[in-house]
Design a protein around this motif. Structure first.
Motif, PDB file in Angstrom:
ATOM      1  N   ILE A 110       0.824  -1.204   0.000  1.00  0.00           N
ATOM      2  CA  ILE A 110       0.000   0.000   0.000  1.00  0.00           C
ATOM      3  C   ILE A 110       0.863   1.260   0.000  1.00  0.00           C
ATOM      4  CG2 ILE A 110      -1.787   1.268   1.257  1.00  0.00           C
ATOM      5  CD1 ILE A 110      -2.848  -1.381   2.261  1.00  0.00           C
ATOM      6  N   CYS A 111       1.925   1.287   0.817  1.00  0.00           N
ATOM      7  CA  CYS A 111       2.734   2.506   0.903  1.00  0.00           C
ATOM      8  C   CYS A 111       3.445   2.792  -0.419  1.00  0.00           C
ATOM      9  CB  CYS A 111       3.738   2.390   2.055  1.00  0.00           C
ATOM     10  SG  CYS A 111       4.962   1.074   1.873  1.00  0.00           S
ATOM     11  N   ASP A 112       3.839   1.758  -1.156  1.00  0.00           N
ATOM     12  CA  ASP A 112       4.464   1.998  -2.459  1.00  0.00           C
ATOM     13  C   ASP A 112       3.471   2.611  -3.444  1.00  0.00           C
ATOM     14  OD1 ASP A 112       6.828   1.036  -1.529  1.00  0.00           O
ATOM     15  OD2 ASP A 112       6.709  -0.907  -2.536  1.00  0.00           O
ATOM     16  N   ASP A 113       2.206   2.200  -3.354  1.00  0.00           N
ATOM     17  CA  ASP A 113       1.188   2.793  -4.223  1.00  0.00           C
ATOM     18  C   ASP A 113       0.975   4.266  -3.897  1.00  0.00           C
ATOM     19  OD1 ASP A 113       0.866   0.409  -5.505  1.00  0.00           O
ATOM     20  OD2 ASP A 113      -0.904  -0.201  -4.376  1.00  0.00           O
ATOM     21  N   PHE A 114       0.995   4.607  -2.604  1.00  0.00           N
ATOM     22  CA  PHE A 114       0.871   6.009  -2.219  1.00  0.00           C
ATOM     23  C   PHE A 114       2.080   6.811  -2.688  1.00  0.00           C
ATOM     24  CE2 PHE A 114      -2.301   4.611   0.982  1.00  0.00           C
ATOM     25  CZ  PHE A 114      -3.274   5.567   0.743  1.00  0.00           C
ATOM     26  N   ASN A 116       4.211   6.225  -5.099  1.00  0.00           N
ATOM     27  CA  ASN A 116       4.342   6.310  -6.557  1.00  0.00           C
ATOM     28  C   ASN A 116       3.108   6.898  -7.237  1.00  0.00           C
ATOM     29  OD1 ASN A 116       6.903   5.049  -6.430  1.00  0.00           O
ATOM     30  ND2 ASN A 116       5.957   3.029  -6.414  1.00  0.00           N
ATOM     31  N   ASN A 117       2.185   7.418  -6.430  1.00  0.00           N
ATOM     32  CA  ASN A 117       0.953   8.036  -6.955  1.00  0.00           C
ATOM     33  C   ASN A 117       0.149   7.088  -7.851  1.00  0.00           C
ATOM     34  OD1 ASN A 117       1.464  10.562  -5.713  1.00  0.00           O
ATOM     35  ND2 ASN A 117       2.859  11.116  -7.375  1.00  0.00           N
ATOM     36  N   LEU A 118       0.097   5.838  -7.442  1.00  0.00           N
ATOM     37  CA  LEU A 118      -0.639   4.840  -8.215  1.00  0.00           C
ATOM     38  C   LEU A 118      -2.103   4.744  -7.810  1.00  0.00           C
ATOM     39  CD1 LEU A 118       1.946   1.904  -8.429  1.00  0.00           C
ATOM     40  CD2 LEU A 118       1.306   3.551 -10.200  1.00  0.00           C
ATOM     41  N   MET A 119      -2.479   5.370  -6.686  1.00  0.00           N
ATOM     42  CA  MET A 119      -3.874   5.306  -6.274  1.00  0.00           C
ATOM     43  C   MET A 119      -4.783   5.955  -7.323  1.00  0.00           C
ATOM     44  SD  MET A 119      -4.267   3.582  -3.611  1.00  0.00           S
ATOM     45  CE  MET A 119      -3.583   3.011  -2.065  1.00  0.00           C
ATOM     46  N   LYS A 125      -9.747   3.476 -12.942  1.00  0.00           N
ATOM     47  CA  LYS A 125     -10.291   2.306 -13.612  1.00  0.00           C
ATOM     48  C   LYS A 125     -11.556   1.860 -12.873  1.00  0.00           C
ATOM     49  CE  LYS A 125      -5.637   0.896 -14.956  1.00  0.00           C
ATOM     50  NZ  LYS A 125      -5.808   1.242 -16.364  1.00  0.00           N
ATOM     51  N   PRO A 126     -12.295   0.897 -13.423  1.00  0.00           N
ATOM     52  CA  PRO A 126     -13.500   0.419 -12.719  1.00  0.00           C
ATOM     53  C   PRO A 126     -13.139  -0.392 -11.477  1.00  0.00           C
ATOM     54  CG  PRO A 126     -13.121  -0.879 -14.699  1.00  0.00           C
ATOM     55  CD  PRO A 126     -12.146   0.265 -14.742  1.00  0.00           C
ATOM     56  N   LEU A 127     -12.559   0.289 -10.491  1.00  0.00           N
ATOM     57  CA  LEU A 127     -12.125  -0.354  -9.259  1.00  0.00           C
ATOM     58  C   LEU A 127     -12.449   0.565  -8.090  1.00  0.00           C
ATOM     59  CD1 LEU A 127     -10.475  -2.789  -8.049  1.00  0.00           C
ATOM     60  CD2 LEU A 127      -8.490  -1.270  -8.135  1.00  0.00           C
ATOM     61  N   THR A 128     -13.110   0.048  -7.083  1.00  0.00           N
ATOM     62  CA  THR A 128     -13.447   0.814  -5.896  1.00  0.00           C
ATOM     63  C   THR A 128     -12.440   0.520  -4.792  1.00  0.00           C
ATOM     64  OG1 THR A 128     -14.888  -0.920  -5.008  1.00  0.00           O
ATOM     65  CG2 THR A 128     -15.884   0.675  -6.525  1.00  0.00           C
ATOM     66  N   TRP A 129     -12.560   1.256  -3.705  1.00  0.00           N
ATOM     67  CA  TRP A 129     -11.653   1.026  -2.582  1.00  0.00           C
ATOM     68  C   TRP A 129     -11.886  -0.354  -1.979  1.00  0.00           C
ATOM     69  CZ3 TRP A 129     -13.307   0.037   2.379  1.00  0.00           C
ATOM     70  CH2 TRP A 129     -14.637   0.320   2.682  1.00  0.00           C
ATOM     71  N   ARG A 130     -13.106  -0.847  -2.045  1.00  0.00           N
ATOM     72  CA  ARG A 130     -13.372  -2.204  -1.539  1.00  0.00           C
ATOM     73  C   ARG A 130     -12.652  -3.245  -2.383  1.00  0.00           C
ATOM     74  NH1 ARG A 130     -18.213   0.518  -1.488  1.00  0.00           N
ATOM     75  NH2 ARG A 130     -19.153   0.870   0.569  1.00  0.00           N
ATOM     76  N   ARG A 286      -9.893   7.075   1.934  1.00  0.00           N
ATOM     77  CA  ARG A 286      -9.491   8.483   1.823  1.00  0.00           C
ATOM     78  C   ARG A 286      -8.778   8.721   0.490  1.00  0.00           C
ATOM     79  NH1 ARG A 286      -6.313  10.897   6.760  1.00  0.00           N
ATOM     80  NH2 ARG A 286      -6.408  12.654   5.278  1.00  0.00           N
ATOM     81  N   ALA A 287      -7.979   7.754   0.066  1.00  0.00           N
ATOM     82  CA  ALA A 287      -7.256   7.917  -1.208  1.00  0.00           C
ATOM     83  C   ALA A 287      -8.234   7.904  -2.380  1.00  0.00           C
ATOM     84  CB  ALA A 287      -6.237   6.806  -1.375  1.00  0.00           C
ATOM     85  N   GLU A 288      -9.273   7.083  -2.302  1.00  0.00           N
ATOM     86  CA  GLU A 288     -10.260   7.053  -3.377  1.00  0.00           C
ATOM     87  C   GLU A 288     -11.023   8.377  -3.464  1.00  0.00           C
ATOM     88  OE1 GLU A 288     -13.838   4.094  -4.822  1.00  0.00           O
ATOM     89  OE2 GLU A 288     -13.856   4.887  -2.789  1.00  0.00           O
ATOM     90  N   VAL A 289     -11.391   8.935  -2.311  1.00  0.00           N
ATOM     91  CA  VAL A 289     -12.097  10.215  -2.301  1.00  0.00           C
ATOM     92  C   VAL A 289     -11.216  11.310  -2.885  1.00  0.00           C
ATOM     93  CG1 VAL A 289     -13.122  11.979  -0.842  1.00  0.00           C
ATOM     94  CG2 VAL A 289     -13.582   9.563  -0.383  1.00  0.00           C
ATOM     95  N   ALA A 290      -9.923  11.291  -2.530  1.00  0.00           N
ATOM     96  CA  ALA A 290      -8.999  12.310  -3.040  1.00  0.00           C
ATOM     97  C   ALA A 290      -8.796  12.181  -4.543  1.00  0.00           C
ATOM     98  CB  ALA A 290      -7.662  12.207  -2.310  1.00  0.00           C
ATOM     99  N   ALA A 291      -8.841  10.906  -5.018  1.00  0.00           N
ATOM    100  CA  ALA A 291      -8.631  10.697  -6.453  1.00  0.00           C
ATOM    101  C   ALA A 291      -9.859  11.118  -7.255  1.00  0.00           C
ATOM    102  CB  ALA A 291      -8.324   9.224  -6.721  1.00  0.00           C
TER     103      ALA A 291
END
Length: 291
Positions: A110-114, A116-119, A125-130, A286-291
């Motif tokens: 998860i931290c690497d995704d944050f 590298n701005n991968l969130m 894409k058609p992907l939710t936080w769940r 929180r990352a999904e809302v920000a995106a």
């Protein structure tokens, strides 16, 4: 031909909503196979599985072809006997390997995704936080169960094939369920704890150090509190001891060291898993809302 006359092919594939999490699982499992440390630990776990497999085969062959006196002696040698104790010791032996592999595989998920701005890429894409959480958790859980529950159940099947009969079946029918439950008790805290640390910290190194520090502090509390308060049952404050207490209930081969009802240990382990999962969901949402 002028460039404005050229056209590009349109996307002709179909979008499958709700399946993005499985793509994450497959991608993560492919990436783990290229990690040398992860592969070395997997080989170590495989050697332990092979040793237990050899133990089951040798015991069953010796028990079916030896004399009655030799069988009685063999059954008294509890370290070699194929019974509930063997499977509990097997799963407990796999536990530290599963813990280390969860750190290697999940500390940077998860931290690497944050970092590298991968969130933004994932949630565009058609992907939710769940789906994101489900994909990350499923990848690590599959790795853990592949080293615990799957070989444990396979060993039970081999034991029944080498020593067929109603007596063997009547004494082992409950072993697969106990193996799966104890495997989940071992794997889930490791997975949720590592991913929660990865969600809270900014790098893989800090997340790994934090997991070890929390585990060390937890073990210290489980050692000091019972002595200060003179309550031996407080040993279950140490999460590994609470997990071991549940294992002794699932594989009742001897008197449990902790007399506290097993429900308290189950509640404690469940609360740890639920708290870690809540942290993961909070950070990812929180990352999904920000995106």
């Amino acid at each position: 031909m002028p460039i404005y006359d050229q056209s590009y092919r349109t996307y002709e594939g179909a979008v499958h909503p709700g399946r993005g999490w499985w793509s994450m699982v497959r991608q993560e499992l492919r990436a783990l196979t290229s990690n040398r440390t992860f592969v070395v630990l997997a080989i170590g776990a495989g050697l332990h599985i092979a040793f237990r497999f050899l133990q089951v085969v040798v015991f069953d062959i010796a028990a079916t072809k030896a004399s009655l006196a030799f069988i009685m002696v063999l059954r008294e040698f509890t370290a070699f006997h194929v019974g509930p104790r063997l499977f509990m010791d097997f799963l407990r032996g796999q536990g530290p390997i599963v813990f280390l592999m969860s750190i290697i595989a999940g500390a940077g998920m998860i931290c690497d995704d944050f970092r590298n701005n991968l969130m933004e890429v994932y949630f565009s894409k058609p992907l939710t936080w769940r789906g994101y959480v489900l994909g990350r958790v499923t990848a690590l859980v599959l790795v853990g169960l592949a080293l615990t529950a799957a070989p444990g159940v396979l060993l039970v099947v081999v034991h029944n094939l080498l020593a067929p009969g109603w007596e063997t079946l009547s004494s082992t029918y409950w072993w697969p369920l106990s193996i799966v439950l104890f495997s989940c008790v071992i794997v889930l805290p490791c997975v949720f704890g590592v991913l929660a640390s990865s969600a809270l910290f900014s790098s893989r190194r800090y997340a790994s150090i934090a997991v070890f520090m929390v585990l060390f502090a937890n073990l210290m509390c489980g050692s000091i509190l019972p002595e200060l308060l003179r309550r031996p049952n407080l040993h279950i404050v140490a999460l590994p001891l609470a997990i071991n207490c549940l294992g002794e209930q699932l594989f009742p081969t001897r008197a449990a060291a902790i007399t506290l009802p097993w429900g308290w240990s189950a509640l404690y382990v469940g609360m740890v898993c639920a708290g870690a999962l809540a942290i993961i969901c909070w950070r990812v949402r929180r990352a999904e809302v920000a995106a």
